[in-house]
Design a protein around this motif. Structure first.
Motif, mmCIF file in Angstrom:
data_model
loop_
_atom_site.group_PDB
_atom_site.id
_atom_site.type_symbol
_atom_site.label_atom_id
_atom_site.label_comp_id
_atom_site.label_asym_id
_atom_site.label_seq_id
_atom_site.Cartn_x
_atom_site.Cartn_y
_atom_site.Cartn_z
ATOM 1 N N LEU A 124 0.800 -1.231 0.000
ATOM 2 C CA LEU A 124 0.000 0.000 0.000
ATOM 3 C C LEU A 124 0.831 1.279 0.000
ATOM 4 N N PRO A 125 1.903 1.363 0.803
ATOM 5 C CA PRO A 125 2.687 2.602 0.761
ATOM 6 C C PRO A 125 3.177 2.919 -0.656
ATOM 7 N N TYR A 126 3.521 1.890 -1.426
ATOM 8 C CA TYR A 126 3.987 2.117 -2.791
ATOM 9 C C TYR A 126 2.820 2.473 -3.706
ATOM 10 N N VAL A 127 1.718 1.763 -3.531
ATOM 11 C CA VAL A 127 0.554 1.985 -4.391
ATOM 12 C C VAL A 127 -0.047 3.378 -4.129
ATOM 13 N N LEU A 128 -0.187 3.721 -2.860
ATOM 14 C CA LEU A 128 -0.858 4.976 -2.522
ATOM 15 C C LEU A 128 -0.050 6.194 -2.949
ATOM 16 N N ARG A 129 1.252 6.029 -3.032
ATOM 17 C CA ARG A 129 2.083 7.138 -3.474
ATOM 18 C C ARG A 129 1.773 7.501 -4.927
ATOM 19 N N GLN A 130 1.331 6.502 -5.683
ATOM 20 C CA GLN A 130 1.053 6.746 -7.100
ATOM 21 C C GLN A 130 -0.428 6.868 -7.392
ATOM 22 N N GLY A 141 0.428 2.565 11.097
ATOM 23 C CA GLY A 141 1.832 2.530 11.505
ATOM 24 C C GLY A 141 2.746 2.607 10.285
ATOM 25 N N LYS A 142 2.412 1.820 9.279
ATOM 26 C CA LYS A 142 3.172 1.798 8.027
ATOM 27 C C LYS A 142 3.189 3.160 7.345
ATOM 28 N N LEU A 143 2.012 3.756 7.263
ATOM 29 C CA LEU A 143 1.899 5.032 6.560
ATOM 30 C C LEU A 143 2.645 6.130 7.304
ATOM 31 N N ARG A 144 2.619 6.042 8.623
ATOM 32 C CA ARG A 144 3.325 7.026 9.434
ATOM 33 C C ARG A 144 4.831 6.924 9.150
ATOM 34 N N GLU A 145 5.358 5.698 9.149
ATOM 35 C CA GLU A 145 6.778 5.478 8.834
ATOM 36 C C GLU A 145 7.169 6.105 7.500
ATOM 37 N N GLN A 146 6.254 6.035 6.545
ATOM 38 C CA GLN A 146 6.566 6.484 5.192
ATOM 39 C C GLN A 146 6.109 7.913 4.942
ATOM 40 N N ASN A 147 5.725 8.619 6.028
ATOM 41 C CA ASN A 147 5.269 9.992 5.883
ATOM 42 C C ASN A 147 4.094 10.150 4.942
ATOM 43 N N LEU A 148 3.223 9.166 4.954
ATOM 44 C CA LEU A 148 2.069 9.219 4.053
ATOM 45 C C LEU A 148 0.771 9.416 4.822
#
Lengths: 554, 554
Positions: free
Chosen positions: B81-87, B104-111
């Protein structure tokens, strides 16, 4: 009365690991070696072909070695012999099929004329130095397997070799219960027993059960049948051939080792092939699918094996067709699970039907489960017990099993390769340690690949390499050509020109700084360049390729 | 009446593989995505961190994407998701715990501030574009898992997600049989069902059974207890914590992902921790061994995990001691068998007692065995059936199982990632193909490592590299420096000086020959040097290192 020399057992392989089995029995100034096997490399041994035992201890005591006795013809018991015999020319003792398979190996390695092979029979006792050595029939996944009893003045050592207790073996050759029981009754000092399957409760299935599954398959399948198995499992080959004959199929044999074993085993009388049953692949192509069976290697998904090549449409002679039934008559060896699954998937994609172990009785192990191990212990009733052939946890489990059967803990030794176990008539102890370990064979190199090379291969495999070359004028320290950067296995270069340009700029800066500070030592310059690049590349890519600065001087 | 738009199912991941699950449902000009998972790299993907689906198709149809619905919070369903949501910034729908873990994941990735997360409840139906989407409770090895029913004007699609039919789940949240049956009664157009465990006959054991095994362990063991498990298996963590509490032990939590899940799950009410039960490791050190339990990551032998580091005496805070009992409460994922065995061996060597799956009921799968799969098919009674989540052979087996239950073969589709399945009210067919595949993530690079880089890494890993550098005068073509040879991962250089000298001589000869023949093109010179070395090195070593000639010009 003079004190007896002591009896020592010195494992050089097979303890704490599966493979490269080698046990040394020492009595006074005499060494007897049981088996000399190879092991397949662990995943992290990148590029390594095979692993053999370190025999430094034997070479240091060359004059004491009286001979090598073999329990059976599997690679993990005889595969290191060509390497060992080249350094240690001693007589070898084994049963007919074991020596037959060994001869092929020695011929390939041009050693056949240099080695003395002595054929032995079961229940035969021969003298090797001070040892009276006796060979005792056991069942295993290869014919002509034996346990070995070594009689010495202070007691008898029984080494089971690899075994299972198959009550209905395909060749009718039952484990020699009488002889084991008789030895037990007379008294055995030490029992060394196979731990491979100690994690399995109950009994290992009989090889004959596999025959029933084959019968069912050959009776019902209408297309071609392709059976993949270990070449050395002659009983398995026999059951394929017998069922093919029974249901009117001809058998073509594919794969170098399979052809080799079929030849040796049939020549020596271990494989009975009804006349006209074997055919060449060319002839198979002229027959209807229901008249054809193919016996092939590749049950482990080995990349170069026949079945693997068939599955990836890469085999010159056999093409997998819809309607084919492929029987994978083996269990994946730990580590090969993924390879085997991939082959099965590829075969299904080609429209073939695949029968594999999860579903059916088309494989039986060659090693003893817990109840068989208990039977062996109860037959032998040894004073001391040493589990062999197994990873450390298996040796531990086997030791626990022996303890639960009443052998006192202080008479059970979970040993490591290289440990020396000393025994008298009444006592046993860990008495020291000799050199032991893994020798890696890579191509023609035996032992020339060590930890440094493997560590480099590991790093190269993860993030590749980046080579920086610069030519410097030795008079004034000025750069006259470069820096040039070449990378392999790092990033796809064409898409990363900007990254490479930036990297080159960092190298230039590092070189300039060295020049300004009058740093002229090559080692220091290289280290500055390396540090600058490591930092830059990690920041930009989170990768750590190997950085190799090369300075040329003109 | 105007013709209805067609309904299409387009798998972008999870078919023919375990992991990176992603299914697209298309109705007219509307796309709905079910899950966005990652996969762990195959063995031959050297240096790769994770693998995610190729979403070219989604990016090409960006405006049609209405949202992403999630079945549960496992990495193979939310990890991409972090990769998909960025695009592709579209709303995400999921149950409470699933979104909690995703946050938690999105927070790590600043998303975290860029993404709209919509919490859903079971039995709730929400509208996403033209889709009426309903979330249905299933049991799985993580709480809050759901199946998804998508109602469209031409029919209903049910996607099971990952599930098992646990009749006695730890949290009491039973699979919603009523709702599945009701959907079946009303009529379901397509069922997509989890194939992971289709090779297993019978029923998957209840998670509660694991609790009985833990109870036995906690009741009888006197030393420290260290339990390794998947962090996301909250039910498992609950059973460890409950048993620790019952038998008077405090629990310390070790490993980043374990700490994270314990925090999220207890905050959201999925993990019930009696007050005072959790302690820090420092406090654990002050307690008697029988008062301590440690909950840790590393059940798969992952090289950097807490348990792996404990086993190799590499963990800063926890040292394994004789008397410790380690429970490995998981099955090795295919490919991890060897890693896990090694950890077990190391723990035994430290004198610990290890309980692992082969022996006892300390693990239960989260996926349905054959009888559960049959129950799901009988509840839903779909018109069309598409097995998902599994290697190709599993999809085939699942298709066979459905066929044996009476679904006609032409209504069952064993599809591949990227295939488009078109459905009307009455018919279904394979209608084409869109871009789909694997995108490799290595460090910060997404998709920049392709086949060429992997092939280079493979060659480097097997036999290393040999770099030849020579500086040539551009005026007259004469060699002014070198040739120098540097190797890495090939042979241990100090022991191979003679080999390197001979190699250098071969390079010189090749260069001389080029000079004599007036060959001045760099590419041609390099190719002569490479050919000479390849041949020489193969003859001498039977190895094929990568040969990299570099020419500098001054």
């Amino acid at each position: 009365m003079a004190r007896d020399p002591k009896l020592s057992l010195i494992p050089l392989g097979g303890l704490g690991e599966i493979g490269k089995n080698m046990m040394v029995v020492r009595y006074g100034e005499n060494l007897l070696i049981i088996d000399s096997g190879l092991m397949f490399p662990e995943e992290e041994m990148l590029g390594i072909d095979i692993v053999i035992p370190d025999i430094t201890y034997l070479l240091e005591n060359k004059d004491m070695v009286r001979g090598i006795v073999l329990t059976h013809g599997h690679e993990d018991h005889i595969g290191a012999l060509p390497y060992v015999l080249r350094q240690l020319n001693v007589p070898v003792y084994g049963t007919k099929l074991t020596l037959g398979l060994l001869q092929g190996k020695l011929r390939e390695q041009n050693l056949i004329n240099d080695v003395v092979l002595n054929m032995v029979k079961v229940r035969e006792t021969i003298s090797i130095g001070p040892f009276k050595v006796e060979f005792i029939r056991v069942s295993h996944s290869i014919p002509d397997a034996v346990a070995i009893a070594i009689h010495t003045p202070i007691g008898t050592v029984v080494h089971t070799g690899d075994f299972k207790i198959d009550q209905t073996p395909v060749d009718g050759e039952i484990t020699d219960f009488y002889r084991f029981a008789q030895l037990g009754e007379k008294g055995v000092l030490v029992l060394l027993s196979d731990s491979t399957n100690v994690e399995r409760p109950g009994y290992t299935e009989s090889e004959r059960r596999v025959g029933f599954a084959f019968d069912e398959t050959f009776r019902t399948v209408t297309g071609r049948i392709i059976v993949a198995s270990f070449a050395s499992n002659v009983h398995r080959l026999q059951q394929v051939i017998s069922n093919a004959y029974k249901y009117g199929r001809k058998v073509a044999v594919v794969g170098r080792s399979m052809v080799n074993v079929v030849n040796v085993a049939s020549e020596l009388g271990y494989l009975h092939i009804p006349e006209g049953t074997l055919i060449e692949l060319d002839e198979a192509k002229t027959l209807a699918p229901e008249q054809v069976a193919i016996l092939t290697t590749g049950s482990q998904g080995e990349p170069m094996s026949a079945l693997t090549r068939m599955a990836s449409s890469d085999h010159r002679q056999v093409e997998i067709l819809p309607g084919d039934t492929i029987v994978i008559s083996a269990t994946p060896i730990p580590g090969n699970e993924k390879l085997v699954s991939r082959i099965i998937d590829q075969l299904f994609k080609k429209g073939a039907h695949v029968i594999y172990e999860t579903f059916s009785g088309i494989h039986a192990s060659g090693h003893p489960s817990q109840e068989e191990l208990k039977l062996m212990i109860n037959l032998i009733r040894p004073k001391f017990f040493v589990p062999v052939h197994g990873e450390y946890r298996m040796l531990i489990k086997h030791a626990e099993l022996a303890r639960d059967m009443g052998i006192p803990s202080d008479r059970i030794f979970v040993a490591e390769n290289g440990q020396v176990l000393d025994f008298t008539r009444k006592s046993g102890r860990v008495a020291g340690r000799v050199t032991a370990g893994k020798v890696l064979v890579d191509g023609l190199g035996v032992g020339d690949v060590g930890n440094i090379v493997l560590r480099d291969r590991k790093q190269l495999s993860q993030d590749g390499i980046l080579i920086v070359v610069v030519t410097i004028n030795r008079e004034n320290g000025l750069v006259v050509a470069g820096p040039d950067i070449v990378s392999r296995g790092f990033v796809y270069v064409r898409e990363s020109e900007a990254l490479m340009d930036d990297a080159k700029y960092r190298v230039k800066c590092a070189l300039d700084k060295c020049f300004e500070r009058n740093i002229t030592e090559w080692a220091a310059i290289k280290s500055h360049v390396r540090d600058a690049l490591v930092k830059f590349l990690y920041e930009r890519t989170r990768r750590r390729p190997m950085i190799l600065p090369i300075i040329m001087e003109v």
